[in-house]
Design an enzyme around this catalytic site. Structure first.
Site: not given
Ligand code: 13P
Ligand code: 13P
Ligand code: MG
Ligand code: MG
Length: 364
Positions: A11, A131, A228, A231
């Site tokens: 990403d 995704d 974080y 994902k």
């Protein structure tokens, strides 16, 4: 012909928010891989996306973990990040955890699935890309495809599949691996596969011949970064037909959506919805999580395709079911099990709030 198929993804910035990919970013990736192919580094390539994740599909003869191929992918992601930054896309360079390339993209943020094999007379390949979900999302479908006769009739009636498959399972927290033979050891194996946050199927082999049948990306971004990032949005390559499951057997698990972790802020459970590439734009509560499937025939390393395999009305009902599941889960708002349990959440205000309220907690 000995061939390597590499799928390397990252990403590098979302358009708009985390919902999709900007055409200029995709165009830059195409130019980079076109150039590399012109210089003979690649036999062929295909650039695609799933939501905000950019997917580089490449065939070559440099083997798995090739420094040249990984550098090409890294440099492509860096240049695409520059395009994303110039457009001020959301989270530009999100998955690039390192400042500079260091020999292999593993551990640097991008997800990788690579397999080396000798191309068959007809080499059918299915590449899954997801995704808004985590690596481990493939455990349930891979089990059904390669070990469940109610999904894959070939396990029962095709003599070249009847002896079963071997699953290589990784413990992504302890960095250990173990192999299980199916069908003999499925009860032992399911103890682990049922916990996809920790144990992920890395590869599957045809038991009799030892040939590679499937490989997935098992990178856990949050474990690599210690915080974080976004994902994992994993990928998975599966060889099809002949001694491997048929295309229809490979797609069949997605006809009844299963629940995966991911969705909004990477901190929720939601249904994995099978969609065409043009519909892989997760918008509702940043989801629900999506999976696309690109099918190819290989011809001397050339990628003949893709066919957008979930672009099929036969999956309309699965999409409908996924929407019903999404409604049902959304009703729970911030409550588990829609929201992930505390220890699984990608980010949380719990430490701050608990610290602020500590003086107000009394012994019972
Ligand atoms: P940001 O801080 O990146 O805006 O994170 C929230 C988010 O994008 C969840 O969709
Ligand atoms: P991605 O991992 O797809 O960037 O999504 C991040 C997120 O927080 C969505 O809400
Ligand atoms: Mg994103
Ligand atoms: Mg994503």
């Amino acid at each position: 012909m000995e061939l390597t198929l590499s799928v390397i993804k990252a990403d590098v910035g979302g358009y708009v928010g985390h919902s999709s990919s900007h055409p200029d970013v995709i165009q830059k990736a195409k130019e980079k891989l076109e150039h590399a192919q012109g210089k003979g580094l690649l036999i062929d390539h295909h650039v695609t996306v799933c939501g905000d994740d950019l997917q580089l599909i490449m065939t070559h003869q440099h083997g798995e973990d090739s420094e040249q191929i990984h550098k090409l992918a890294w440099d492509t992601f860096v240049e695409c990040t520059n395009v994303a930054k110039s457009l001020k896309l959301h989270g530009a360079g999100q998955d690039l955890l390192a400042d500079a390339f260091a020999g292999n993209v593993k551990g640097m943020g991008p997800g990788t699935a690579e397999m080396q094999f000798s191309e068959r007379q007809a080499e059918t390949i299915v590449i899954f890309m997801a995704d808004k979900t985590a690596s481990g999302a493939w455990n349930l479908p891979l089990y059904k495809i390669f070990a469940d006769p109610f999904n894959t009739i070939g396990l029962v009636i095709a003599s070249n599949m009847h002896s079963g498959f071997t699953f290589e399972v990784h413990d992504v927290k302890e960095h250990k691996k173990i192999s299980f033979n199916a069908p003999e050891e499925i009860y032992d194996m399911l103890v682990f596969l049922g916990a996809p946050g920790r144990y992920a199927v890395k590869a599957v082999y045809h038991k009799e011949s030892g040939e590679i049948a499937a490989v997935s990306s098992t990178q856990r971004l949050s474990l690599m970064a210690g915080r974080y990032i976004g994902k994992d949005d994993p990928v998975c390559i599966i060889r099809s037909q002949g001694k491997f499951p048929a295309v229809g057997e490979i797609l069949e698990p997605f006809a009844s959506p299963h629940i995966v972790e991911g969705w909004m802020r990477g901190s929720h459970h939601g249904p994995l919805m099978p969609v065409a590439v043009r519909e892989s734009n997760p918008c509702r509560f940043d989801g629900p999580p999506r999976v696309v499937a690109a099918g190819f025939q290989l011809a001397n390393g050339k990628l003949v395709g893709p066919r957008d395999l979930f672009d099929d009305p036969a999956f309309d009902e699965a999409r409908h079911q996924a929407n019903i599941m999404a409604d049902f889960l959304r009703r729970m708002g911030p409550f588990e099990p829609h929201r992930l349990p505390l220890e699984e959440m990608e980010y949380t205000t719990m430490p701050e709030v608990a610290k602020k309220l500590a003086p107000r907690f009394q012994d019972i």
